[in-house]
Design a protein around this motif. Structure first.
Motif, mmCIF file in Angstrom:
data_model
loop_
_atom_site.group_PDB
_atom_site.id
_atom_site.type_symbol
_atom_site.label_atom_id
_atom_site.label_comp_id
_atom_site.label_asym_id
_atom_site.label_seq_id
_atom_site.Cartn_x
_atom_site.Cartn_y
_atom_site.Cartn_z
ATOM 1 N N PHE A 48 0.947 -4.087 0.667
ATOM 2 C CA PHE A 48 1.482 -2.735 0.795
ATOM 3 C C PHE A 48 2.948 -2.656 0.366
ATOM 4 O O PHE A 48 3.383 -1.652 -0.199
ATOM 5 N N VAL A 49 3.697 -3.747 0.616
ATOM 6 C CA VAL A 49 5.088 -3.761 0.152
ATOM 7 C C VAL A 49 5.103 -3.767 -1.376
ATOM 8 O O VAL A 49 5.885 -3.062 -2.020
ATOM 9 N N ALA A 50 4.184 -4.553 -1.971
ATOM 10 C CA ALA A 50 4.155 -4.712 -3.430
ATOM 11 C C ALA A 50 3.810 -3.402 -4.132
ATOM 12 O O ALA A 50 4.348 -3.104 -5.193
ATOM 13 N N ILE A 51 2.886 -2.610 -3.550
ATOM 14 C CA ILE A 51 2.437 -1.415 -4.263
ATOM 15 C C ILE A 51 3.160 -0.147 -3.824
ATOM 16 O O ILE A 51 2.814 0.946 -4.216
ATOM 17 N N ASN A 52 4.208 -0.332 -2.993
ATOM 18 C CA ASN A 52 4.969 0.830 -2.523
ATOM 19 C C ASN A 52 5.470 1.664 -3.711
ATOM 20 O O ASN A 52 6.292 1.213 -4.503
ATOM 21 N N LEU A 54 9.597 -3.411 -10.054
ATOM 22 C CA LEU A 54 10.652 -4.374 -9.733
ATOM 23 C C LEU A 54 10.973 -4.331 -8.243
ATOM 24 O O LEU A 54 11.068 -5.365 -7.583
ATOM 25 N N GLY A 55 11.119 -3.103 -7.735
ATOM 26 C CA GLY A 55 11.413 -2.936 -6.314
ATOM 27 C C GLY A 55 10.324 -3.568 -5.464
ATOM 28 O O GLY A 55 10.601 -4.208 -4.449
ATOM 29 N N GLY A 56 9.077 -3.397 -5.906
ATOM 30 C CA GLY A 56 7.949 -3.981 -5.182
ATOM 31 C C GLY A 56 8.059 -5.492 -5.148
ATOM 32 O O GLY A 56 7.896 -6.119 -4.095
ATOM 33 N N GLY A 111 10.769 -6.561 -2.910
ATOM 34 C CA GLY A 111 10.287 -6.382 -1.536
ATOM 35 C C GLY A 111 9.432 -7.558 -1.090
ATOM 36 O O GLY A 111 9.615 -8.096 -0.002
ATOM 37 N N VAL A 112 8.512 -7.981 -1.963
ATOM 38 C CA VAL A 112 7.638 -9.110 -1.631
ATOM 39 C C VAL A 112 8.465 -10.377 -1.476
ATOM 40 O O VAL A 112 8.285 -11.146 -0.521
ATOM 41 N N LEU A 145 1.903 -14.196 11.343
ATOM 42 C CA LEU A 145 1.332 -12.858 11.512
ATOM 43 C C LEU A 145 2.383 -11.854 11.062
ATOM 44 O O LEU A 145 3.561 -12.187 10.988
ATOM 45 N N PRO A 146 1.984 -10.606 10.772
ATOM 46 C CA PRO A 146 2.994 -9.616 10.353
ATOM 47 C C PRO A 146 4.089 -9.416 11.400
ATOM 48 O O PRO A 146 5.212 -9.096 11.055
ATOM 49 N N ILE A 147 3.765 -9.609 12.699
ATOM 50 C CA ILE A 147 4.788 -9.390 13.726
ATOM 51 C C ILE A 147 5.621 -10.645 13.985
ATOM 52 O O ILE A 147 6.519 -10.635 14.818
ATOM 53 N N GLY A 148 5.341 -11.747 13.279
ATOM 54 C CA GLY A 148 6.127 -12.965 13.471
ATOM 55 C C GLY A 148 5.243 -14.182 13.418
ATOM 56 O O GLY A 148 4.104 -14.106 12.961
#
Ligand code: ZN
Length: 365
Positions: A27-31, A37-39, A42-43, A77-80
């Motif tokens: 989801f960060v990549a396809i934002n 580039l921003g994606g 972000g990744v 995990l996404p939360i840590g």
């Protein structure tokens, strides 16, 4: 943990990634607000943050292993991150293990701060370079926050474990856990209300902490209590055994006429195998009734002695899902330990918490 897969190992510790973590990267990549580039930046940022999280968890794991506590794996995990590690018995070791993670995060924060200061003077032109500089500064803040946030004394976070360890230096570990959990839950309630007004994310974490503390409390207390109780106190000393030559119809007969459903297998007075209720019912479904116990019994199994602490046997029962742990003394089978017995024990503790040890101890004499 379900839905996680191994991506490699460091110092022999398996590193796993939870599937939801890949979703986060996706989801960060396809934002669409960031562009390609921003994606990618972000990744890259998320990956670097999680390398920091991984190093934090490795800090815990390596210190735990140094003290001889088994380390199972590290899951991202996404939360840590979660380092699945046995907690050392000695409170001093537990404190050091809990401190190790935040110390690693703090070192990383200083590292990124230094680099941001050094590079900050030279950068500032061009979109991409700007983004790189921003990443370094953000990594400084993220790692600093990781260190500080984890040091909040809210059990089961690192700070809570440190608090429990410090308390356990001068009091009974069960009482130390209760106090640390109480403080942790009070802090979680405060965090929840602060979170409702200022940051929903914080409120969500507070909920996890509150219930996490409760689960940890029950688990820790049960383990500590069981550590003080010998296997002898809870083993079944009147039990049925099977012979390797028994067939399934004989097994069925024994199951129907006794309270037991997991059995040791004895041949010439020697313990040669075990069969658990799972194995038996699977065989009853799939195999003809002439099938012998010899063909379905488990030949390699954990066994214990009457004076071993109960917590070890419990661990084997739960982790290996074997259903039964044979208790052997001087080469002779003297009892068995089953999940049913442990469940019963938990009920006894719940019903008469004040007597849990004296009740059990009075029996062994
Ligand atoms: Zn930590």
């Amino acid at each position: 943990m379900k839905w996680s897969f191994k991506i490699g190992s460091i110092f022999g510790i398996p590193i796993r990634i939870h599937i939801t973590f890949l979703l986060l990267l996706f989801f960060v990549a396809i934002n669409p607000h960031r562009g390609l580039l921003g994606g990618l930046v972000g990744v890259l940022f998320i990956v670097l943050v999680f390398i920091g999280v991984l190093l934090h968890e490795l800090g815990h794991s390596l210190v735990a292993r140094h003290f001889g506590a088994p380390v199972h794996d590290i899951i991202l995990l996404p939360i840590g991150g979660v380092s699945r590690t046995e907690i050392p018995e000695d409170p001093k070791q537990e404190i050091m293990m809990a401190v190790a993670g935040p110390v690693v995060s703090l070192i990383l924060a200083l590292f990124f701060l230094l680099f941001s200061i050094l590079l900050g003077y030279n950068l500032g032109f061009g979109h991409f370079l700007d983004a790189k500089a921003k990443i370094l500064v953000e990594l400084f803040y993220v790692n600093l926050m990781l260190a500080i946030f984890n040091l909040i004394p809210a059990f089961p976070m690192d700070g809570g474990r440190i608090l429990r360890g410090i308390l356990a230096l001068s009091m009974d570990p069960v009482r130390a856990t209760r106090i640390a959990v109480g403080i942790g839950q009070a802090l979680a309630v405060i965090m929840f209300f602060v979170g409702i007004f200022f940051n929903w994310w914080l409120a969500l974490i507070a909920i996890f902490l509150y219930f996490g503390a409760e689960t940890e409390e029950q688990g820790t207390i049960l383990r500590k209590v069981l550590h003080q109780v010998p296997v002898r106190a809870l083993m079944l000393d009147k039990f049925e055994v099977l012979s390797p030559e028994d067939d399934l119809s004989r097994v069925l007969e024994v199951i129907c006429h006794s309270a037991q459903s997991d059995f040791p297998v004895i041949e010439n007075n020697q313990l040669v195998g075990i069969v658990s209720k799972e194995v038996i019912f699977q065989a009853l479904r799939q195999l003809p009734s002439e099938t012998k116990v010899r063909d379905i019994m488990i030949r390699e199994f954990y066994q214990t002695e009457p004076d071993e602490p109960l917590d070890l046997a419990l661990k084997h029962l739960v982790e290996n899902k074997v259903g039964v742990v044979p208790v052997v003394e001087g080469g002779r089978l003297v009892g068995i330990l089953t999940m049913d017995q442990l469940a019963k024990y938990q009920l006894i503790c719940g019903a008469r918490p004040q007597e849990k040890l004296s009740f059990i101890y009075s029996r062994q004499k």
